[in-house]
Write an enzyme that holds these catalytic residues in place. Structure first.
Site, short mmCIF file in Angstrom:
data_model
loop_
_atom_site.label_atom_id
_atom_site.label_comp_id
_atom_site.label_asym_id
_atom_site.label_seq_id
_atom_site.Cartn_x
_atom_site.Cartn_y
_atom_site.Cartn_z
N CYS A 1 64.09 32.50 44.92
CA CYS A 1 63.98 31.07 44.68
C CYS A 1 63.03 30.44 45.70
CB CYS A 1 65.31 30.32 44.78
SG CYS A 1 66.56 30.95 43.68
N ARG B 1 58.47 33.82 44.25
CA ARG B 1 59.84 33.93 44.75
C ARG B 1 60.88 33.91 43.63
NH1 ARG B 1 60.01 32.95 50.12
NH2 ARG B 1 62.24 32.56 49.97
N TRP C 1 65.18 32.37 40.98
CA TRP C 1 65.47 33.78 40.71
C TRP C 1 66.99 33.86 40.63
CZ3 TRP C 1 68.02 37.84 43.29
CH2 TRP C 1 67.76 39.13 42.78
N ASN D 1 68.16 27.65 47.71
CA ASN D 1 67.77 29.06 47.70
C ASN D 1 68.79 29.81 48.56
OD1 ASN D 1 66.51 31.56 48.05
ND2 ASN D 1 65.19 30.79 49.69
N GLY D 2 69.39 30.86 48.00
CA GLY D 2 70.37 31.64 48.76
C GLY D 2 71.66 31.79 47.98
N GLU E 1 56.14 55.60 46.73
CA GLU E 1 55.51 54.29 46.55
C GLU E 1 54.72 54.25 45.23
OE1 GLU E 1 55.86 51.49 47.64
OE2 GLU E 1 54.02 50.40 47.24
N LYS F 1 55.57 51.46 42.40
CA LYS F 1 54.56 50.53 41.88
C LYS F 1 54.45 50.66 40.37
CE LYS F 1 54.10 48.67 44.46
NZ LYS F 1 54.38 48.08 45.74
N GLU G 1 57.64 49.22 38.60
CA GLU G 1 57.91 47.78 38.72
C GLU G 1 56.92 46.92 37.94
OE1 GLU G 1 57.72 45.69 42.55
OE2 GLU G 1 56.31 47.20 43.24
N HIS H 1 64.78 71.71 42.14
CA HIS H 1 66.22 71.56 42.32
C HIS H 1 66.82 70.56 41.33
CE1 HIS H 1 66.07 74.12 45.81
NE2 HIS H 1 65.09 73.37 46.31
N LYS I 1 59.41 38.13 45.00
CA LYS I 1 58.69 38.66 46.15
C LYS I 1 59.57 38.79 47.38
CE LYS I 1 54.78 39.71 48.28
NZ LYS I 1 54.36 41.09 47.99
#
Ligand code: F6R
Length: 598
Positions: free
Chosen positions: A2, A28, A73, A99-100, A471, A475, A478, A494, A593
């Site tokens: 948010c 955000r 968000w 926000n939170g 990574e 990437k 996402e 394995h 983000k």
């Protein structure tokens, strides 16, 4: 999670200021957006991305001389109109953005419902306007009503509120970021500086527990005892242009192309190739730690894996921990342990919780971060900045590269003893040009044409290239929404090998020609034997390029610098794949983000 904004002062163009601010905070969260304008407390809010709210704003042409705004968000309740902020009390006098997470909202809600209050959303936030209204009804003034309400909240929040008829924005910060922009005749509030950097670069970085009362005449900062606090105004260095797209289709692509500059900035003034010395002034005084524990999330965790691997090679016991696990199952520490939080934003709640846990156990903490004055930077004993510049795309790119360079600088500064650093320094100094040559010549886009219909994408590597494999997969998943997994190459046999088919390309990161590289060549053969096409991301030093079906070449460099280069090729592949699939690259679904909830 948010973004919140606020503007109060001269009063012209308030709606545009709020909407532009929200646009720059969309990274955000983008589940819904809304604004509330004073003095009449006009509220407009809409589910979906900011464009949906823009249409409402264009159609209704609201007016107001000050206001607050929010981009969401979702945490409590689905992304619907009714859950969009701002939330109001029943009379519509009070409007609040948040926000939170308000952890005691259930108890507060039950208490309010018992007094007859009807809730109209599923959010935790809605308790706030009702509590403020209750205090107003009890006859207290709006500022006291705000303070009384904030005193009752538990959890993490950055909150801004307006009350009808009172030309004031009330705001508070506890655990979620909130900054004040000090303009010429106007005061701005925001979760992050880009929201008002078009208007001012003079910023007050609030601390947890602090509150702000902003009027057309200025602002005051108060502590949780409602006492005035004298705060320094700092001038931040980045400009509005640095936060724009500069002609690129996406922030992510812009930020991938900014890597040469970002890497140069990270390295500049911190190493001397002639003397072979690396100096990180910020941590010059720290004695060599007995052990290093890295804590981080997501992409930053991959940088932490890399950092831990290079420190172990230098003889320092070092581990990377997922921050979300660390605070709840903390590993043993000794007084000589250094806990390093790697965090682009410096605001990731899981990472902050892990660092706080470490601090509470008496060990020294260090933030390796991109964000000057972020919570991590301020709360840790030491802060080292990676200087990558603002990163807006939700998918971290340039900051990962800079984190890897930052890990090298930090490791060399922390570990005592004579060694010849010149080859490393030269390779780090050459990184910007090496990255540029990849950006100029990469075949990643061509490979997408061939492999865009695959069932899944796998990424393998050994040693520090494990971080690159993980990574690369993160990437890919996402931003393209395709199934992607990264593995240490030796682990394939394995279990994951069962997933490998002719429809699952395997990206093998093979740099240098040491035992790890040679063993990875064996793993390439294993997947090829199951029909999978292999794309080698390689410097051509080993036989990987000859064995693989395709190659993404990187310039030859040091063992430490090679992962940075290999990762750039994988960033480009993911970007082009997501672009070919028409995904919303800068704002992937369900993500944000800066993750300021645990
Ligand atoms: C992925 C990504 C996230 C972040 C993670 C930690 O592209 O950006 O995985 O790396 O949320 O964020 P910071 O580094 O801000 O702590």
């Amino acid at each position: 999670m948010c973004g919140i904004v606020g503007s109060i002062g001269r009063g012209e163009g308030t709606v545009d200021v709020l909407m532009d601010g929200l646009r720059s905070l969309e990274y955000r969260g983008y589940d819904s957006a809304g604004i509330a304008l004073g003095p009449e407390t006009t509220v407009l809010r809409k589910s979906g991305e900011l464009d949906a709210l823009s249409e409402v704003v264009d159609a209704t042409e609201p007016t107001g001389t000050y206001g607050i705004g929010h981009t969401r968000w979702s945490t409590h309740g689905p992304p619907t109109d009714r859950n969009a902020h701002p939330h109001t009390d029943e009379s519509g006098r009070v409007a609040v953005v948040h926000n939170g997470i308000i952890e005691n909202y259930a108890a507060l809600k039950a208490e309010l419902e018992e007094t007859g209050v009807t809730f109209t959303s599923d959010t935790d936030t809605e308790v706030v306007p009702h509590l403020i209204a209750q205090r107003l009804d009890a006859g207290v003034d709006p500022e006291t009503a705000f303070h009384d309400t904030v005193d009752r909240l538990e959890g993490s929040y950055a909150i801004a509120a307006i009350v009808e008829g009172r030309e004031t924005i009330y705001a508070a910060r506890q655990g979620s970021p909130l900054v004040v922009g000090v303009g010429d005749g106007t005061t701005y509030l925001a979760s992050d500086v880009p929201a008002f950097v078009d208007h001012t670069r003079d910023v007050v970085f609030l601390e947890d527990g602090q509150r702000v009362v902003a009027t057309p005449d200025g602002y005051t900062v108060l502590d949780s005892d409602r006492q005035l606090v004298d705060m320094a105004v700092e001038t931040v260095s980045y400009t509005a242009e640095a936060t724009g797209k500069s002609g690129y289709d996406h922030y992510m692509l812009k930020e991938i192309h900014e890597q040469p500059t970002a890497l140069r900035q990270c390295f500049s003034g911190r190493a001397d190739a002639l003397d072979g010395t690396i100096t990180l002034e910020e941590v010059d005084e720290i004695p060599q730690p007995d052990a290093v524990q890295f804590v981080a999330c997501g992409t930053s965790y991959h940088a932490a894996l890399y950092g831990a691997a290079i420190l172990r090679e230098m003889g320092i016991p070092a581990e990377a921990y997922l921050a979300s696990e660390y605070a709840l199952s903390p590993p043993p520490v000794s007084l000589g342990t250094l806990v390093v939080g790697i965090t682009q934003s410096g605001e990731t709640a899981d990472t902050l919780a892990a660092l706080r846990d470490a601090k509470s156990r008496g060990v020294s903490t260090l933030a390796l971060t991109n964000t000057v004055n972020s919570t991590a930077a301020r709360e840790c004993d030491h802060a080292v900045y990676i200087r990558a510049g603002p990163e807006i795309g939700v998918a971290a790119t340039k900051t990962f590269s800079s984190q890897l360079v930052g890990c090298n600088l930090l490791a060399e500064e922390l570990v005592d003893g004579p060694r010849d650093l010149r080859p490393l320094i030269e390779s780090l100094r050459d990184l910007p040009d090496d990255v540029q040559s990849i950006l100029d010549s990469s075949r990643a886009g061509e490979l997408v044409e061939e492999y865009a219909d695959s069932d899944a994408y796998f990424f393998i590597g050994r040693g520090t290239n494990v971080a690159v494999a993980l990574e690369g997969a993160l990437k890919c998943k996402e931003i393209s929404y395709e199934h992607a997994e990264g593995f240490p190459a030796g682990e394939l046999k394995h279990g994951p090998l069962a997933l490998v088919t002719p429809e699952t390309p395997v990206f093998a990161v093979v740099t240098g020609d040491d035992e790890r590289a040679r063993k990875t060549l064996g793993n390439i053969k294993e997947v090829q034997a199951r029909g999978a096409p292999v794309i080698a991301v390689t410097d051509g030093v080993s036989d990987a390029a000859e064995i693989a079906d395709e190659t993404l070449m990187i310039p030859e460099t040091s063992e430490r610098a090679a992962p940075v280069l290999a990762n750039v090729q994988l960033q480009l592949f993911s970007y082009h794949l997501a672009d070919a699939l028409g995904r919303p690259i800068d704002k992937p679904r369900n993500l944000a983000k800066s993750v300021t909830v645990e």
